[in-house]
Motif scaffolding. Sequence first.
Motif, mmCIF file in Angstrom:
data_model
loop_
_atom_site.group_PDB
_atom_site.id
_atom_site.type_symbol
_atom_site.label_atom_id
_atom_site.label_comp_id
_atom_site.label_asym_id
_atom_site.label_seq_id
_atom_site.Cartn_x
_atom_site.Cartn_y
_atom_site.Cartn_z
ATOM 1 N N ILE A 168 -1.139 -3.153 4.879
ATOM 2 C CA ILE A 168 -2.379 -2.590 4.342
ATOM 3 C C ILE A 168 -2.938 -1.653 5.408
ATOM 4 O O ILE A 168 -3.269 -2.092 6.507
ATOM 5 C CB ILE A 168 -3.421 -3.715 4.075
ATOM 6 C CG1 ILE A 168 -2.868 -4.720 3.087
ATOM 7 C CG2 ILE A 168 -4.747 -3.146 3.609
ATOM 8 C CD1 ILE A 168 -2.608 -4.149 1.729
ATOM 9 N N ASP B 298 0.843 -1.200 0.000
ATOM 10 C CA ASP B 298 0.000 0.000 0.000
ATOM 11 C C ASP B 298 0.878 1.251 0.000
ATOM 12 O O ASP B 298 1.118 1.873 1.044
ATOM 13 C CB ASP B 298 -0.885 -0.051 1.256
ATOM 14 C CG ASP B 298 -1.882 1.090 1.307
ATOM 15 O OD1 ASP B 298 -1.882 1.936 0.400
ATOM 16 O OD2 ASP B 298 -2.666 1.125 2.276
ATOM 17 N N MET C 227 -3.361 1.237 -5.183
ATOM 18 C CA MET C 227 -2.547 1.601 -4.020
ATOM 19 C C MET C 227 -1.201 2.210 -4.408
ATOM 20 O O MET C 227 -0.294 2.291 -3.574
ATOM 21 C CB MET C 227 -2.300 0.368 -3.143
ATOM 22 C CG MET C 227 -3.554 -0.153 -2.479
ATOM 23 S SD MET C 227 -3.131 -1.468 -1.349
ATOM 24 C CE MET C 227 -4.745 -2.063 -0.915
#
Length: 312
Positions: free
Chosen positions: A224, A164, A193
Amino acid sequence: MQFTKKDILDMESLSVEEINLILDTADRMKEISIRPIKKVPTLRGKTVILFFYEPSTRTRISFDIAAKRLSADSLSISKASSSIVKGETLADTARNLEAMKPDIIVLRHSSAGTPHMLARLVKSSVINAGDGMHAHPTQALLDLMTVREKKGKISGLHISIIGDISHSRVARSNIIGFTKMGAKVLLAGPPTMIPKDVESLGASVTYNVDEAICDADVIMMLRIQKERQKSFLFSTEREYSKVYGLTKERAKNARSDVLIMHPGPVNRGVEIAYEVVDGPHSIILDQVTNGVAVRMALLYLVSGGVRNADAD
Ligand code: CP
């Protein structure tokens, strides 16, 4: 070289020479942590305030340990235990803290740019311990230290940062830090992302994680950040792990001398498999150990570095 910076706010504002000085100083500081008596009087009489608006384990505790190993007086306040909850602004809180004459304020905040604002308001040194999605310079410095320690160099290495990227202040600071020190940075993860303009920071991009794994000297997996995502950017954690995670099978395709890093906290079984976190290539806990040394170096250097740590 004399370190003249009052504040440590981001990687952009540190030169290659300053980064090398910080890493060299951290190498010397690390030795203090393996002595039977892990304390030197270098910062005796200095006051360090750790002001954390967001949760933290590694950064807050390692700053606290770093200050104590250098004999500084350190104290922690959180948002919940401060008068912010009664409506006081950050600027007024900062002015009140300044009135108590601290030498260094370490700030973690959920909004980008708050350490920069604080640094303009106060005479004390300000160290950014992570601001929103913007920067986490002390994490990047401890990552640089760990890679240099393990590989003997940074320049020319292939660093793959996977996950991410959009919500990661660690990614931003590491892209800037590693490229500044001569490494090649490749970013990988879901298109949702990875920010569109990230190549302007000097990194390359692939959406194929296997491509990012096979040639890398260093693989840095990112968490994440569900708390920062305003909408769902992937279907399920299981699917994410299968397509973008560093699974046990995928890790077998990495170089035999690869280093596997993660800034923490780790979501085991999501971005990285349990076995890989604990496997022979993982240097995740070395990063944490070096976090203390880097933060000792920074507290020492922003304090003027007037005494040689070796002499204490
Ligand atoms: N890497 C890192 O910043 O961890 P903490 O959030 O626990 O400080």
